[in-house]
Design a protein around this motif. Sequence first.
Motif, PDB file in Angstrom:
ATOM      1  N   ASP A 180       0.800  -1.223   0.000  1.00 27.06           N
ATOM      2  CA  ASP A 180       0.000   0.000   0.000  1.00 27.06           C
ATOM      3  C   ASP A 180       0.835   1.277   0.000  1.00 27.06           C
ATOM      4  OD1 ASP A 180      -2.084  -1.736   0.069  1.00 27.06           O
ATOM      5  OD2 ASP A 180      -2.756  -1.251   2.101  1.00 27.06           O
ATOM      6  N   THR A 181       2.096   1.195   0.454  1.00 27.48           N
ATOM      7  CA  THR A 181       2.922   2.402   0.528  1.00 27.48           C
ATOM      8  C   THR A 181       4.033   2.429  -0.517  1.00 27.48           C
ATOM      9  OG1 THR A 181       4.240   1.335   2.275  1.00 27.48           O
ATOM     10  CG2 THR A 181       2.479   2.833   2.984  1.00 27.48           C
ATOM     11  N   LEU A 217      -4.235   6.939   4.257  1.00 21.13           N
ATOM     12  CA  LEU A 217      -4.178   5.988   3.157  1.00 21.13           C
ATOM     13  C   LEU A 217      -5.480   5.185   3.138  1.00 21.13           C
ATOM     14  CD1 LEU A 217      -1.959   5.276   1.057  1.00 21.13           C
ATOM     15  CD2 LEU A 217      -1.233   3.459   2.589  1.00 21.13           C
ATOM     16  N   SER A 277      -7.960   2.211   0.969  1.00 18.78           N
ATOM     17  CA  SER A 277      -7.897   1.075   0.053  1.00 18.78           C
ATOM     18  C   SER A 277      -9.309   0.600  -0.281  1.00 18.78           C
ATOM     19  CB  SER A 277      -7.100  -0.067   0.702  1.00 18.78           C
ATOM     20  OG  SER A 277      -7.154  -1.241  -0.074  1.00 18.78           O
ATOM     21  N   GLN A 320      -3.364   3.381  -8.221  1.00 15.84           N
ATOM     22  CA  GLN A 320      -3.371   4.442  -7.216  1.00 15.84           C
ATOM     23  C   GLN A 320      -3.948   5.704  -7.849  1.00 15.84           C
ATOM     24  OE1 GLN A 320      -0.248   5.061  -4.018  1.00 15.84           O
ATOM     25  NE2 GLN A 320       0.367   6.647  -5.454  1.00 15.84           N
ATOM     26  N   ARG A 337      -7.747  -3.975  -7.071  1.00 18.05           N
ATOM     27  CA  ARG A 337      -7.749  -3.109  -5.887  1.00 18.05           C
ATOM     28  C   ARG A 337      -7.289  -1.707  -6.249  1.00 18.05           C
ATOM     29  NH1 ARG A 337      -5.054  -2.633  -0.709  1.00 18.05           N
ATOM     30  NH2 ARG A 337      -3.153  -3.634  -1.465  1.00 18.05           N
ATOM     31  N   ILE A 357      -5.872   2.162  -4.437  1.00 19.64           N
ATOM     32  CA  ILE A 357      -5.274   2.866  -3.303  1.00 19.64           C
ATOM     33  C   ILE A 357      -5.382   4.368  -3.572  1.00 19.64           C
ATOM     34  CG2 ILE A 357      -3.045   3.386  -2.176  1.00 19.64           C
ATOM     35  CD1 ILE A 357      -3.941   0.745  -1.325  1.00 19.64           C
ATOM     36  N   THR A 371      -6.627   2.316   5.692  1.00 17.25           N
ATOM     37  CA  THR A 371      -5.826   1.110   5.926  1.00 17.25           C
ATOM     38  C   THR A 371      -5.198   1.099   7.315  1.00 17.25           C
ATOM     39  OG1 THR A 371      -3.747   2.077   5.140  1.00 17.25           O
ATOM     40  CG2 THR A 371      -5.214   1.081   3.477  1.00 17.25           C
TER      41      THR A 371
END
Length: 287
Positions: A24-25, A125, A127, A218, A252, A254, A276
């Motif tokens: 995620d990062t 953040l 998701s 993203q 998915r 982000i 998240t």
Amino acid sequence: MVNLKTLQPGDEVLLENFLLQHTDTTMFLRSNWREAGLLDEGARFQGTYVAAIADATIVAVAAHYWNNMVVVQAPVYLAEVVQAVIAQSNRVISGIAGPAAQVKATKQILGLANRPTQLNESEILFSLALEDLQIPPALALQQVQCRLPHADELDLLSEWCAAFNVEALGKSATPDLLPACRHEIEARQATARHWVLVAKDTLVAYTAFNARLPDIVQIGGVWTPPALRGKGYAKSVVAGSLLDAKSQGVKRAILFTNRENYAAQAAYRGIGFRPTGEEFGLVIFKE
């Protein structure tokens, strides 16, 4: 014993195996190397990557990109990889991005804690598994349409991009901002990385992917002109872009947004995004 290595073509699997532990990062890191490889000749998305390697495994990485941004994912050996990549890249530093605590520490490591910034945020953040995407009624009923922009709309989108940079990123409206935005919009158009929302033949909102992988995207650059806000257009344009991505196999999405931007948070929650628990740090220094 840890070794520092400037990554080269052939190190892609080694790098990806590490980044997958921090999905995620690390969207910028993962998307950029896939777009441009590990060579650094100054082209779009290229950068210099320095990794800390212990027991034949990457445990930390820092990259310094073509746009002068430093991006970190270094839960250990942060100082070592950051200092090494700056020494290697021969670039100025325009900003820093990565996990919020690491970004804050990187400013200290590089002696930039007191350098004036135009943006200095720890962002929430979010998701979303695309199977849980909630389609806004206006989009579902085709009262609005989400699509790729047409060539004759790029002038307007360049103006929107400049306005976004001033409002959201704290940039100054200098004479070179609009040409820079036009260049960015044309690059997104060439790779189909952005979308517009249309209501009654009028463009009312915009979104883009600032990082894209086969299974995850993203979102960035979401923009609704101020006079058109409060009508749910941001929800519809983001949802429309994700429907497009889902049709191509993406699973998915982000995004990250300012802690104080409650309107944006409500819009994203309204289509299914959830925090998240991590925070993403973004610093952009004054030019």
